[in-house]
Design an enzyme around this catalytic site. Structure first.
Site, PDB file in Angstrom:
ATOM      1  N   ASP A  93      -5.215  62.397  -1.588  1.00  0.00           N
ATOM      2  CA  ASP A  93      -5.843  63.638  -2.054  1.00  0.00           C
ATOM      3  C   ASP A  93      -7.301  63.614  -1.598  1.00  0.00           C
ATOM      4  O   ASP A  93      -7.761  62.640  -0.994  1.00  0.00           O
ATOM      5  CB  ASP A  93      -5.674  63.794  -3.560  1.00  0.00           C
ATOM      6  CG  ASP A  93      -6.396  62.710  -4.343  1.00  0.00           C
ATOM      7  OD1 ASP A  93      -7.157  61.931  -3.742  1.00  0.00           O
ATOM      8  OD2 ASP A  93      -6.190  62.637  -5.561  1.00  0.00           O
ATOM      9  N   GLY A  96     -11.070  65.816  -5.019  1.00  0.00           N
ATOM     10  CA  GLY A  96     -11.505  66.971  -5.801  1.00  0.00           C
ATOM     11  C   GLY A  96     -10.930  66.996  -7.208  1.00  0.00           C
ATOM     12  O   GLY A  96     -11.652  67.196  -8.183  1.00  0.00           O
ATOM     13  N   ASP A 266       4.325  65.196  -6.152  1.00  0.00           N
ATOM     14  CA  ASP A 266       3.783  63.932  -6.656  1.00  0.00           C
ATOM     15  C   ASP A 266       3.515  64.105  -8.126  1.00  0.00           C
ATOM     16  O   ASP A 266       3.221  65.219  -8.584  1.00  0.00           O
ATOM     17  CB  ASP A 266       2.463  63.568  -5.976  1.00  0.00           C
ATOM     18  CG  ASP A 266       1.299  64.346  -6.573  1.00  0.00           C
ATOM     19  OD1 ASP A 266       1.163  65.557  -6.260  1.00  0.00           O
ATOM     20  OD2 ASP A 266       0.546  63.787  -7.395  1.00  0.00           O
ATOM     21  N   CYS A 304      23.254  53.936 -13.543  1.00  0.00           N
ATOM     22  CA  CYS A 304      22.122  53.655 -12.646  1.00  0.00           C
ATOM     23  C   CYS A 304      22.318  52.316 -11.929  1.00  0.00           C
ATOM     24  O   CYS A 304      22.782  51.340 -12.527  1.00  0.00           O
ATOM     25  CB  CYS A 304      20.823  53.626 -13.452  1.00  0.00           C
ATOM     26  SG  CYS A 304      19.355  53.251 -12.470  1.00  0.00           S
ATOM     27  N   CYS A 306      19.793  50.566 -10.389  1.00  0.00           N
ATOM     28  CA  CYS A 306      18.516  49.882 -10.141  1.00  0.00           C
ATOM     29  C   CYS A 306      18.566  48.440 -10.638  1.00  0.00           C
ATOM     30  O   CYS A 306      19.408  48.081 -11.453  1.00  0.00           O
ATOM     31  CB  CYS A 306      17.349  50.643 -10.767  1.00  0.00           C
ATOM     32  SG  CYS A 306      17.067  50.324 -12.521  1.00  0.00           S
ATOM     33  N   CYS A 309      18.578  48.199 -14.465  1.00  0.00           N
ATOM     34  CA  CYS A 309      19.846  48.526 -15.144  1.00  0.00           C
ATOM     35  C   CYS A 309      20.956  47.535 -14.803  1.00  0.00           C
ATOM     36  O   CYS A 309      21.883  47.348 -15.584  1.00  0.00           O
ATOM     37  CB  CYS A 309      20.264  49.952 -14.817  1.00  0.00           C
ATOM     38  SG  CYS A 309      19.213  51.169 -15.661  1.00  0.00           S
ATOM     39  N   HIS A 335      12.561  51.311 -12.902  1.00  0.00           N
ATOM     40  CA  HIS A 335      13.683  52.197 -13.246  1.00  0.00           C
ATOM     41  C   HIS A 335      13.324  53.667 -13.062  1.00  0.00           C
ATOM     42  O   HIS A 335      14.084  54.434 -12.466  1.00  0.00           O
ATOM     43  CB  HIS A 335      14.151  51.961 -14.688  1.00  0.00           C
ATOM     44  CG  HIS A 335      15.117  53.014 -15.124  1.00  0.00           C
ATOM     45  ND1 HIS A 335      16.445  52.994 -14.773  1.00  0.00           N
ATOM     46  CD2 HIS A 335      14.938  54.175 -15.803  1.00  0.00           C
ATOM     47  CE1 HIS A 335      17.046  54.073 -15.228  1.00  0.00           C
ATOM     48  NE2 HIS A 335      16.145  54.806 -15.865  1.00  0.00           N
TER      49      HIS A 335
END
Lengths: 369, 369
Positions: A93, A96, A266, A304, A306, A309, A335
């Site tokens: 970014d 600002g 984002d 899930c 991941c 998990c 996760h």
């Protein structure tokens, strides 16, 4: 610069599109989500864990890195990618947003934003020119122009004047650019006023930017206003350039954004909420602090895949949270970011297959609150 | 229980030995170092990262897990291994050390140790019998007897009485055992008095334990006293059972312990110091906070193969520390534990090859201060 973005497919029943953003550090499949790495690290995750969960591109905050450790130092050390050990694309970014969040500690003039550091109170001036220079020193793949992020309750008069200044700043940013392998995105302001948003797009789209972001949303307005302004503005933006909805957001906001034609997102929600013990699942959110999880041997989300998990129970995650263990932030963040990246996978798949065959709205926008 | 430990090779010029400890969750090559996972997690490291750096066996603290989340809960959830997602060997202490550290919040009787929880002030009684029961509920591979860890400045009279009580407690622990696949180690006390250490070994070695630890060291005594008492006591212990030097220590202390004939070590130094910004290298320790590292593009240790050293500069690690980022604890801990495990590799290699060809003393005991 041209040819950085291609639309692969447009959805028939919504404005969603499947795209591909070519950066100096690789290709990003869009729609995509960018985890926030404020100070040169996505909090509590090793870069290799980010890679593993499918992260394609990170966001880093110019304001923070400018103040500490300093953009010149990062330039000397070979740029932000090398500094933080991340060889994939990075968007920065302009600084600002953070500066405008400082409230009484900043003052805006035509020159730029005068502000005091939140770290030591020292005085600084952020101009369009040095916002570009700092981002070039960091060496991000995508830089953002300096804009003013307008409070959602600002008067029409203020919004009009501020947006006009953001356009002048955008011109100064465009003139200041000097790095051939860094894209720059313009930012559309205009508050909640459709005419001002339209006027801003008209001016901004004339400038030589590789993409456009919509700013000034996700700053406290209602969900209806976010959707209405986001969707209205997306339709005005060039078809052949990436569209980034800044700071958005919750899973349902992202799905709405994708349907409206946005390509990039984002938000700190998955990382910050993870550290605070809020976990996303396809059945809704789960607050791991709750006593009901003390003896719960199930993973956060049985569907899930991941690392968290596959290996740990809700009971263990609750224990880690209650005991204040660092591993709590690590596993929860892992996760939640895995969830967000699967959400984006599903959005891209829905566009690829066609909206009739399982648009994400059905599996998350309503279920996840 | 027998046959859990075999000595593979004895060093000719020191008392060091190469061994193998067979546990219900796999084999541990000794001499070994056990990272401390106080509350069911080695702070700031995923279990897969521990595996990757070569960790063979962890230590977990009975006192902490008993108070939170509770040993019965962990038993119901399938034991500590499953709870914390670690399928390798685990040694648990008895809780005694933490209880005795509570100072005014505990009182010792023949029954056991009466104490108040550091979490909520609630009253508890830790007896030899429930120290065994708690460790059986946790399901560790190696349990420790309840002992009193005597302050290093205690009088001879106090040490004698306390050590006699520890022996009676050891007998009660031996009687209370009921888990066939869990080893139990006795603990030698006796303070700084050789006669009392010898008397303790004589009694303790008669009890049916699978290994023996030396306790009451690394509690503030001088380095000379640590080495003298440690070395003296090690020589008295059975040759065919593992010897564990509790709470030790710094790299040079571990090397001295290995040379004295100890097989197992644990200490919070690599993890706690890592979180505080102190990093171990083969050239000495490095305090990452120091300004001299602000622009240092070298890794912590150019000879190190850990994920941290392969990917990040001292400048980045200093930045993470100064910015208070969680990743600082993650990377520093990972590096320090990698260092400690390579130290143990080198100790084992030195014994394997023979002390003349590169005993660790030459590469670390003096260099690392």
């Amino acid at each position: 610069m041209s040819g950085h973005f291609s639309v692969i497919k447009k959805d028939l029943s919504t404005s969603a599109r499947l795209g591909r953003l070519m950066t100096a550090h690789g290709i990003v499949e869009t729609p995509c989500f960018m985890p926030v790495g404020t100070q040169g690290t996505v909090k509590a995750l090793l870069p290799r864990d980010l890679k593993e969960l499918g992260c394609q591109i990170l966001l880093a905050n110019t304001y923070h890195l400018y103040l500490r450790p300093g953009h010149e130092l990062i330039r000397q050390l070979g740029g932000l990618h090398r500094f933080m050990g991340w060889d994939g694309p990075i968007l920065t970014d302009s600084g600002g947003y953070q500066v405008f969040s400082l409230g009484a500690m900043r003052k805006i003039t035509e020159d730029g934003a005068h502000f005091q550091s939140h770290l030591d109170g020292s005085s600084h001036l952020l101009t369009p020119e040095n916002a570009v220079e700092i981002q070039e020193a960091l060496g991000s793949d995508v830089a953002m122009i300096l804009d003013e992020c307008i409070p959602h309750d600002a008067t029409r008069d203020y919004v009009e004047k501020s947006t006009a200044r953001t356009i002048r700043w955008a011109q100064r940013c465009a003139s200041a650019r000097g790095k051939a392998d860094q894209m720059m995105f313009g930012i559309i302001q205009g508050g909640r006023f459709e005419n001002l948003r339209r006027a801003c797009v008209d001016e901004m789209a004339r400038l030589p930017f590789e993409g456009f972001a919509v700013g000034g949303l996700a700053v406290g307005e209602s969900e209806e206003e976010l959707n209405a302004i986001g969707s209205f503005t997306a339709q005005l933006l060039p078809q052949d350039k990436p569209r980034y909805l800044m700071g958005v957001g919750r899973p349902q906001d992202i799905i709405n954004g994708v349907r409206a034609g946005f390509d990039m997102f984002d938000c700190v929600i998955p990382t910050r909420n993870g550290r605070n013990g809020t976990l996303f699942t396809w059945e809704g959110k789960l607050n791991i602090k709750r006593a009901e999880f003390a003896g719960d041997r199930r993973p956060v989300d049985e569907s899930c895949g991941c690392y968290c998990c596959r290996n740990f129970s809700r009971a263990y995650l609750r224990h880690l949270y209650m005991a204040g263990e660092i591993l709590s932030s690590q596993l929860n963040t892992l996760h939640n970011l895995y969830f967000y990246h699967r959400l984006m996978d599903k959005c891209r798949e829905a566009i690829r297959v066609g909206a009739n065959a399982g648009w994400p709205n059905e599996f998350a926008a309503e279920a996840v609150s």
